[in-house]
Design a protein around this motif. Structure first.
Motif, PDB file in Angstrom:
ATOM      1  N   LEU A  25       0.714  -1.188   0.032  1.00  0.00           N
ATOM      2  CA  LEU A  25       0.019  -0.047  -0.030  1.00  0.00           C
ATOM      3  C   LEU A  25       0.852   1.236  -0.070  1.00  0.00           C
ATOM      4  O   LEU A  25       0.545   2.290  -0.644  1.00  0.00           O
ATOM      5  N   LEU A  43      -6.984   6.795   3.332  1.00  0.00           N
ATOM      6  CA  LEU A  43      -6.263   6.527   2.190  1.00  0.00           C
ATOM      7  C   LEU A  43      -6.466   7.776   1.204  1.00  0.00           C
ATOM      8  O   LEU A  43      -5.190   8.004   0.640  1.00  0.00           O
ATOM      9  N   ARG A  44      -7.630   8.416   1.209  1.00  0.00           N
ATOM     10  CA  ARG A  44      -7.640   9.630   0.282  1.00  0.00           C
ATOM     11  C   ARG A  44      -6.829  10.882   0.725  1.00  0.00           C
ATOM     12  O   ARG A  44      -6.182  11.449   0.178  1.00  0.00           O
ATOM     13  N   LEU A  48      -4.248   8.574  -1.890  1.00  0.00           N
ATOM     14  CA  LEU A  48      -4.810   7.537  -3.018  1.00  0.00           C
ATOM     15  C   LEU A  48      -5.746   8.358  -3.782  1.00  0.00           C
ATOM     16  O   LEU A  48      -6.911   8.500  -3.225  1.00  0.00           O
ATOM     17  N   SER A  50      -8.398   7.687  -7.271  1.00  0.00           N
ATOM     18  CA  SER A  50      -9.125   6.537  -8.299  1.00  0.00           C
ATOM     19  C   SER A  50      -8.059   5.939  -9.202  1.00  0.00           C
ATOM     20  O   SER A  50      -8.467   4.502  -9.317  1.00  0.00           O
ATOM     21  N   ALA A  53      -5.879   3.757  -7.072  1.00  0.00           N
ATOM     22  CA  ALA A  53      -6.637   2.696  -6.522  1.00  0.00           C
ATOM     23  C   ALA A  53      -6.852   1.398  -7.633  1.00  0.00           C
ATOM     24  O   ALA A  53      -6.533   0.288  -7.102  1.00  0.00           O
ATOM     25  N   LEU A  57      -5.082  -2.183  -6.706  1.00  0.00           N
ATOM     26  CA  LEU A  57      -5.818  -3.521  -6.886  1.00  0.00           C
ATOM     27  C   LEU A  57      -4.889  -4.766  -7.796  1.00  0.00           C
ATOM     28  O   LEU A  57      -4.809  -5.766  -7.596  1.00  0.00           O
ATOM     29  N   MET A  73     -15.736  -3.116  -4.547  1.00  0.00           N
ATOM     30  CA  MET A  73     -15.275  -2.019  -5.126  1.00  0.00           C
ATOM     31  C   MET A  73     -16.097  -0.729  -4.946  1.00  0.00           C
ATOM     32  O   MET A  73     -16.935  -0.399  -5.829  1.00  0.00           O
ATOM     33  N   ASP A  75     -16.369   3.209  -2.135  1.00  0.00           N
ATOM     34  CA  ASP A  75     -15.586   4.308  -1.392  1.00  0.00           C
ATOM     35  C   ASP A  75     -15.431   3.732   0.114  1.00  0.00           C
ATOM     36  O   ASP A  75     -14.271   4.048   0.544  1.00  0.00           O
ATOM     37  N   THR A  77     -14.637   0.570   1.093  1.00  0.00           N
ATOM     38  CA  THR A  77     -13.543  -0.253   0.894  1.00  0.00           C
ATOM     39  C   THR A  77     -12.245   0.822   1.116  1.00  0.00           C
ATOM     40  O   THR A  77     -11.222   0.126   1.732  1.00  0.00           O
ATOM     41  N   PHE A  78     -12.029   1.578   0.203  1.00  0.00           N
ATOM     42  CA  PHE A  78     -11.044   2.426  -0.070  1.00  0.00           C
ATOM     43  C   PHE A  78     -10.735   3.684   0.850  1.00  0.00           C
ATOM     44  O   PHE A  78      -9.792   4.680   0.549  1.00  0.00           O
ATOM     45  N   LEU A  84      -9.698  -1.614   3.593  1.00  0.00           N
ATOM     46  CA  LEU A  84      -9.149  -2.388   2.477  1.00  0.00           C
ATOM     47  C   LEU A  84      -8.510  -3.662   3.100  1.00  0.00           C
ATOM     48  O   LEU A  84      -8.617  -4.601   2.329  1.00  0.00           O
TER      49      LEU A  84
END
Length: 106
Positions: A25, A43-44, A48, A50, A53, A57, A73, A75, A77-78, A84
């Motif tokens: 990561l 993460l954002r 991170l 899109s 991301a 993956l 898949m 928002d 999850t990430f 994640l």
């Protein structure tokens, strides 16, 4: 010690995130610096986006030999490292359990 892709407990840090996961990561988090990743790491906020991301993956697939399910898949999850990692662990468990119990997979 060799870690198998399905061994989610090996080399886990005290915060519950796998060392392999954080190593996978970290390159995608341009604002992380030297601070440790925790399950609550946003993460954002750490950089991170899109497009990254999607690349992440592929990195997860290469590192853990697992593909996250389509329903993961999203928002949520990430949003955090912990979310994640939870999805990766669930996918690993499902893959390991399915391979062991699926007679068609033999």
């Amino acid at each position: 010690m060799n870690e198998s892709p399905t061994d989610t407990s090996a080399s886990s840090s005290a915060d519950g995130l796998s060392d392999r996961f954080t190593g996978t990561l970290r390159p995608f988090l341009k604002f992380q610096g030297d601070e440790p990743l925790t399950p609550g790491s946003n993460l954002r906020t750490l950089g991170l986006d899109s497009m990254q991301a999607i690349e992440l993956l592929f990195a997860i697939k290469d590192t853990f030999e697992v593909t996250l399910p389509e329903e993961a898949m999203n928002d949520t999850t990430f949003a955090t490292a912990g979310n994640l990692w939870q999805e990766v662990r669930q996918a690993l468990t499902a893959q390991h359990t399915g391979a062991a119990t699926d007679p068609a997979g033999a």
